[in-house]
Design a protein around this motif. Structure first.
Motif, PDB file in Angstrom:
ATOM      1  N   MET A 268       2.403  -2.017  -1.977  1.00 41.09           N
ATOM      2  CA  MET A 268       3.805  -2.407  -2.067  1.00 41.09           C
ATOM      3  C   MET A 268       4.018  -3.598  -3.001  1.00 41.09           C
ATOM      4  SD  MET A 268       6.382  -3.491   1.064  1.00 41.09           S
ATOM      5  CE  MET A 268       6.213  -1.884   1.825  1.00 41.09           C
ATOM      6  N   TYR A 269       3.022  -4.483  -3.093  1.00 39.02           N
ATOM      7  CA  TYR A 269       3.223  -5.728  -3.821  1.00 39.02           C
ATOM      8  C   TYR A 269       2.381  -5.877  -5.085  1.00 39.02           C
ATOM      9  CZ  TYR A 269       5.754  -7.004   0.386  1.00 39.02           C
ATOM     10  OH  TYR A 269       6.652  -7.016   1.416  1.00 39.02           O
ATOM     11  N   TYR A 270       1.547  -4.877  -5.380  1.00 38.50           N
ATOM     12  CA  TYR A 270       0.726  -4.914  -6.593  1.00 38.50           C
ATOM     13  C   TYR A 270       0.831  -3.556  -7.280  1.00 38.50           C
ATOM     14  CZ  TYR A 270      -1.192  -8.986  -4.182  1.00 38.50           C
ATOM     15  OH  TYR A 270      -1.332 -10.180  -3.520  1.00 38.50           O
ATOM     16  N   GLU A 271       1.499  -3.524  -8.427  1.00 34.36           N
ATOM     17  CA  GLU A 271       1.829  -2.254  -9.070  1.00 34.36           C
ATOM     18  C   GLU A 271       0.606  -1.416  -9.444  1.00 34.36           C
ATOM     19  OE1 GLU A 271       4.736  -5.492 -10.397  1.00 34.36           O
ATOM     20  OE2 GLU A 271       2.573  -5.235 -10.134  1.00 34.36           O
ATOM     21  N   TYR A 272      -0.508  -2.058  -9.707  1.00 36.34           N
ATOM     22  CA  TYR A 272      -1.694  -1.351 -10.205  1.00 36.34           C
ATOM     23  C   TYR A 272      -2.751  -1.113  -9.126  1.00 36.34           C
ATOM     24  CZ  TYR A 272      -3.325  -6.186 -10.328  1.00 36.34           C
ATOM     25  OH  TYR A 272      -3.638  -7.477  -9.987  1.00 36.34           O
ATOM     26  N   ARG A 273      -2.401  -1.329  -7.872  1.00 35.85           N
ATOM     27  CA  ARG A 273      -3.365  -1.172  -6.782  1.00 35.85           C
ATOM     28  C   ARG A 273      -2.904  -0.116  -5.781  1.00 35.85           C
ATOM     29  NH1 ARG A 273      -7.150  -5.496  -6.287  1.00 35.85           N
ATOM     30  NH2 ARG A 273      -6.749  -7.248  -7.711  1.00 35.85           N
ATOM     31  N   TYR A 274      -3.838   0.364  -4.971  1.00 40.36           N
ATOM     32  CA  TYR A 274      -3.515   1.335  -3.927  1.00 40.36           C
ATOM     33  C   TYR A 274      -4.399   1.102  -2.705  1.00 40.36           C
ATOM     34  CZ  TYR A 274      -7.763   3.868  -5.351  1.00 40.36           C
ATOM     35  OH  TYR A 274      -9.064   4.207  -5.638  1.00 40.36           O
ATOM     36  N   HIS A 275      -4.007   1.726  -1.599  1.00 44.92           N
ATOM     37  CA  HIS A 275      -4.771   1.621  -0.355  1.00 44.92           C
ATOM     38  C   HIS A 275      -5.440   2.964  -0.069  1.00 44.92           C
ATOM     39  CE1 HIS A 275      -2.378  -1.908  -0.223  1.00 44.92           C
ATOM     40  NE2 HIS A 275      -1.321  -1.375   0.406  1.00 44.92           N
ATOM     41  N   ALA A 276      -6.623   2.911   0.508  1.00 46.72           N
ATOM     42  CA  ALA A 276      -7.345   4.112   0.926  1.00 46.72           C
ATOM     43  C   ALA A 276      -7.599   4.019   2.428  1.00 46.72           C
ATOM     44  CB  ALA A 276      -8.655   4.247   0.175  1.00 46.72           C
ATOM     45  N   ILE A 277      -6.954   4.871   3.195  1.00 50.02           N
ATOM     46  CA  ILE A 277      -7.079   4.873   4.655  1.00 50.02           C
ATOM     47  C   ILE A 277      -7.990   6.029   5.047  1.00 50.02           C
ATOM     48  CG2 ILE A 277      -5.832   4.990   6.827  1.00 50.02           C
ATOM     49  CD1 ILE A 277      -3.339   4.042   5.290  1.00 50.02           C
ATOM     50  N   LEU A 278      -9.153   5.693   5.595  1.00 48.43           N
ATOM     51  CA  LEU A 278     -10.167   6.699   5.938  1.00 48.43           C
ATOM     52  C   LEU A 278     -10.222   6.932   7.440  1.00 48.43           C
ATOM     53  CD1 LEU A 278     -13.139   5.457   3.669  1.00 48.43           C
ATOM     54  CD2 LEU A 278     -11.055   6.684   3.020  1.00 48.43           C
ATOM     55  N   SER A 279     -10.168   8.184   7.813  1.00 53.53           N
ATOM     56  CA  SER A 279     -10.312   8.576   9.231  1.00 53.53           C
ATOM     57  C   SER A 279     -11.263   9.764   9.294  1.00 53.53           C
ATOM     58  CB  SER A 279      -8.968   8.924   9.851  1.00 53.53           C
ATOM     59  OG  SER A 279      -8.295   9.915   9.087  1.00 53.53           O
ATOM     60  N   ARG A 280     -11.945   9.916  10.407  1.00 55.86           N
ATOM     61  CA  ARG A 280     -12.936  10.977  10.535  1.00 55.86           C
ATOM     62  C   ARG A 280     -12.268  12.356  10.539  1.00 55.86           C
ATOM     63  NH1 ARG A 280     -15.539   7.189  14.215  1.00 55.86           N
ATOM     64  NH2 ARG A 280     -17.592   6.605  13.389  1.00 55.86           N
ATOM     65  N   ASN A 281     -12.954  13.331   9.956  1.00 50.65           N
ATOM     66  CA  ASN A 281     -12.451  14.710   9.932  1.00 50.65           C
ATOM     67  C   ASN A 281     -12.478  15.312  11.326  1.00 50.65           C
ATOM     68  OD1 ASN A 281     -11.980  14.951   7.108  1.00 50.65           O
ATOM     69  ND2 ASN A 281     -14.190  15.091   6.781  1.00 50.65           N
TER      70      ASN A 281
END
Length: 281
Positions: A268-281
């Motif tokens: 939301m606050y850094y245009e060139y960044r992203y989040h990766a949310i990992l959960s088990r399959n």
């Protein structure tokens, strides 16, 4: 072919680029002369034989994280965004907690929390923040991505790392996810916040997201960028001191290889960044 540069801004920056390049060449020639004066023979192998760069050494005396703004208002909003994506849980491991700028907002939301970082100066600043708030449900650990696991005794509902992936190699990212999975509760999640997206970072460096973006202004910046990268290589430092960028697809493949699925979320606050949310399959 002859190019006539009429724009004053470009002309001034072009001269500065030339001056920087000439200065770098002067240093290079001066190094040759000093080597020969000592009776030695200068060669490229000697020139590049610099001490190995260490992120731990780089952060050894740092006291602040790399947040866009250091105001309480901004840090509060950034923490709220990240708490939304963490989505609950009762225990949290914040690896790479730094000086605790975000950690201080996480603590009231968890029964048990551990903050870890390999910078003692950063941890000292985090400890002061926790002491001022008189928080009792948190432990701070001096550790890196390899030693952290041997210092833990209980699993967590959430394991997170903010702006940390950029300082890890692909092998270290893979190992981190593998080890983290062993300390993750059944419905737990691993959340990597603010990973640098190479596609967007290049545009951001050019000023693409600026309200006053002008294409012709990117040319001097590109030239300066090349000079900085060349200088960094000569000094055996990273090409970009901000660290490495990894595409969402690359991180997702590592997650899949370790039995996780990944949710991609733009920062939301850094245009060139992203989040990766990992959960088990």
């Amino acid at each position: 072919m002859i190019f006539v540069i009429t724009n004053r801004f470009f002309h001034v920056n072009f001269i500065e680029m030339q001056s920087s390049l000439i200065f770098s060449m002067y240093q290079y020639i001066n190094e040759i002369k000093k080597t020969e004066k000592r009776g030695g023979t200068f060669n490229m192998e000697t020139a590049f034989n610099k001490p190995k760069f260490s992120w731990q050494e780089y952060f050894s005396d740092k006291k602040k994280g790399g947040h866009r703004y250091s105001t309480e208002e901004f840090l509060f909003k950034e923490a709220r965004e990240k708490l939304f994506h963490l989505r609950g849980g009762r225990s949290l491991l914040d690896f790479g907690c730094g000086a605790g700028e975000l950690l201080i907002y996480y603590v009231p939301n968890y029964e048990r929390i551990v903050g870890a970082d390999f910078s003692s100066s950063m941890l000292f600043e985090a400890e002061k923040k926790m002491w001022q708030q008189n928080y009792k449900n948190i432990d701070l650990i001096l550790a890196d991505d390899e030693t952290i696991w041997e210092k833990l005794s209980l699993p967590f509902d959430r394991i997170t790392a903010t702006a940390v992936v950029q300082y890890l190699t692909p092998q270290q990212i893979d190992a981190f996810i593998r080890h983290a999975s062993e300390y993750l509760n059944e419905d737990g999640k691993i959340v990597f916040f603010d990973i640098i997206d190479p596609r967007l970072y290049s545009l951001w460096k050019m000023g693409w997201f600026s309200q006053n973006f002008k294409l012709w202004k990117t040319l001097p910046k590109t030239g300066f960028g090349l000079l900085r990268q060349t200088s960094a290589i000569l000094k055996n430092r990273p090409r970009d001191i901000i660290g490495d960028a990894y595409s969402p697809y690359f991180i997702e493949q590592i997650a899949i290889d370790n039995g996780f699925k990944m949710e991609y979320v733009k920062s939301m606050y850094y245009e060139y960044r992203y989040h990766a949310i990992l959960s088990r399959n």
